[in-house]
Motif scaffolding. Structure first.
Motif, mmCIF file in Angstrom:
data_model
loop_
_atom_site.group_PDB
_atom_site.id
_atom_site.type_symbol
_atom_site.label_atom_id
_atom_site.label_comp_id
_atom_site.label_asym_id
_atom_site.label_seq_id
_atom_site.Cartn_x
_atom_site.Cartn_y
_atom_site.Cartn_z
ATOM 1 N N TYR A 46 0.803 -1.222 0.000
ATOM 2 C CA TYR A 46 0.000 0.000 0.000
ATOM 3 C C TYR A 46 0.835 1.271 0.000
ATOM 4 O O TYR A 46 0.369 2.323 -0.421
ATOM 5 N N CYS B 155 1.945 -1.690 -9.282
ATOM 6 C CA CYS B 155 2.655 -1.950 -8.030
ATOM 7 C C CYS B 155 2.898 -3.442 -7.802
ATOM 8 O O CYS B 155 3.371 -3.836 -6.737
ATOM 9 N N ARG C 127 -8.793 2.229 -8.329
ATOM 10 C CA ARG C 127 -7.860 1.581 -7.388
ATOM 11 C C ARG C 127 -7.359 0.256 -7.958
ATOM 12 O O ARG C 127 -6.185 -0.089 -7.817
ATOM 13 N N SER D 104 -5.906 12.426 -9.810
ATOM 14 C CA SER D 104 -5.452 13.785 -10.114
ATOM 15 C C SER D 104 -5.330 13.986 -11.620
ATOM 16 O O SER D 104 -5.764 15.017 -12.165
ATOM 17 N N LEU E 241 3.017 1.926 -2.020
ATOM 18 C CA LEU E 241 3.099 2.276 -3.428
ATOM 19 C C LEU E 241 1.716 2.453 -4.049
ATOM 20 O O LEU E 241 1.527 3.287 -4.939
ATOM 21 N N HIS E 242 0.762 1.675 -3.572
ATOM 22 C CA HIS E 242 -0.559 1.640 -4.188
ATOM 23 C C HIS E 242 -1.319 2.954 -3.993
ATOM 24 O O HIS E 242 -1.859 3.516 -4.954
ATOM 25 N N ASP E 243 -1.377 3.436 -2.787
ATOM 26 C CA ASP E 243 -2.155 4.643 -2.513
ATOM 27 C C ASP E 243 -1.667 5.862 -3.290
ATOM 28 O O ASP E 243 -2.484 6.587 -3.876
ATOM 29 N N PRO E 244 -0.349 6.130 -3.344
ATOM 30 C CA PRO E 244 0.092 7.286 -4.147
ATOM 31 C C PRO E 244 -0.279 7.147 -5.627
ATOM 32 O O PRO E 244 -0.654 8.141 -6.269
ATOM 33 N N LYS E 245 -0.164 5.933 -6.171
ATOM 34 C CA LYS E 245 -0.521 5.736 -7.577
ATOM 35 C C LYS E 245 -2.020 5.944 -7.779
ATOM 36 O O LYS E 245 -2.441 6.551 -8.779
ATOM 37 N N TYR E 246 -2.830 5.503 -6.834
ATOM 38 C CA TYR E 246 -4.280 5.690 -6.906
ATOM 39 C C TYR E 246 -4.638 7.185 -6.943
ATOM 40 O O TYR E 246 -5.409 7.635 -7.795
ATOM 41 N N HIS E 247 -4.045 7.950 -6.058
ATOM 42 C CA HIS E 247 -4.325 9.386 -6.016
ATOM 43 C C HIS E 247 -3.760 10.090 -7.254
ATOM 44 O O HIS E 247 -4.361 11.060 -7.744
ATOM 45 N N GLN E 248 -2.656 9.612 -7.760
ATOM 46 C CA GLN E 248 -2.096 10.188 -8.987
ATOM 47 C C GLN E 248 -3.048 9.964 -10.160
ATOM 48 O O GLN E 248 -3.238 10.862 -10.994
#
Length: 251
Positions: A6, A169, A162, A18, A8-15
């Motif tokens: 997570y 990741c 998500r 955005s 790595l996962h959460d930043p990619k999700y928010h990216q």
């Protein structure tokens, strides 16, 4: 499936979100989640077909499709994934390979060694994959592109963004044993790679499962480093010194 870290996962999700908001603003329209679901379902079906192809090749007594033919079709469809055409063609590809396997078709009548390929493809000379069939009975049966299709691209879940973010990741430092697992699944006697595609953690993973590795001294993006005579000599030694003794030990 591989676990998704997570951190790595959460930043990619928010990216992703955005980027999507910026795209919505520029296009003056909103992302159609129903259409996205259709595209993801089609892509998942396509990867399911590739997973079944992987299983057919892994369990066939003789390899039913040559590696250059497999790669040419696989990569063509992957660049069109998410379309109805690619999903349908992947199904036809699965059906054709299954029919060959069921009929006992073999790309090499005297198959003795099953080889895997770690890392990017040998695109400067795809004929390499068939160079050693007639002389040694050595057949390439496994490659990372098919494995990544089956394990890396299929994504499920109620939150589509998500799910898609997790695809980026799934590999890297958290999956160093994965290439060795894939080689085991395909019943490989050995694997071939190039030096830049092999690090110490991946090498140790292959050592743990007793699968020998040949790392060729080739730069995959510089065709000038391709020396066919040196490649043939390295493969000759690898088969004679690593693969054949293991084959004889198995009886």
């Amino acid at each position: 499936m591989l676990g998704i870290p997570y951190l790595l996962h959460d930043p990619k999700y928010h990216q992703f979100w955005s980027t999507q908001k910026g795209a919505d603003h520029l296009a003056d329209r909103r992302l159609d989640m129903d259409r996205l679901r259709e595209v993801v379902d089609l892509a998942n079906h396509q990867q399911q077909m590739f997973d079944e192809i992987r299983a057919i090749i892994a369990t066939s007594l003789a390899t039913p499709i040559a590696m250059p033919e497999l790669l040419g079709n696989l990569l063509t469809l992957q660049w069109q994934r998410g379309t109805s055409w690619a999903a349908a063609q992947a199904t036809r590809m699965r059906d054709e390979i299954k029919a060959r396997a069921d009929a006992g078709h073999a790309v090499c009548a005297e198959e003795r060694y099953r080889l895997g390929r770690v890392g990017a493809g040998m695109w400067q000379n795809t004929g390499f994959y068939r160079m050693f069939e007639e002389s040694h009975g050595a057949v390439f049966v496994q490659n990372m592109y098919l494995s990544i299709a089956a394990d890396g691209y299929r994504r499920f879940g109620p939150d589509l963004v998500r799910a898609l973010a997790s695809r980026y990741c799934a590999f890297g430092l958290f999956a160093k044993d994965w290439p060795a697992r894939e080689a085991q699944l395909a019943r490989c006697d050995g694997v071939v790679t190039v030096r830049d595609s092999l690090d110490s953690m991946v090498r140790k993973a292959f050592e743990r499962v007793n699968i020998p590795v040949l790392a060729l001294d080739i730069d995959l993006v510089d065709g000038r480093t391709w020396d066919e005579e040196a490649v043939r000599l390295a493969m000759d030694r690898f088969i004679a010194e690593e693969l054949e003794p293991r084959r004889q030990a198995r009886g």
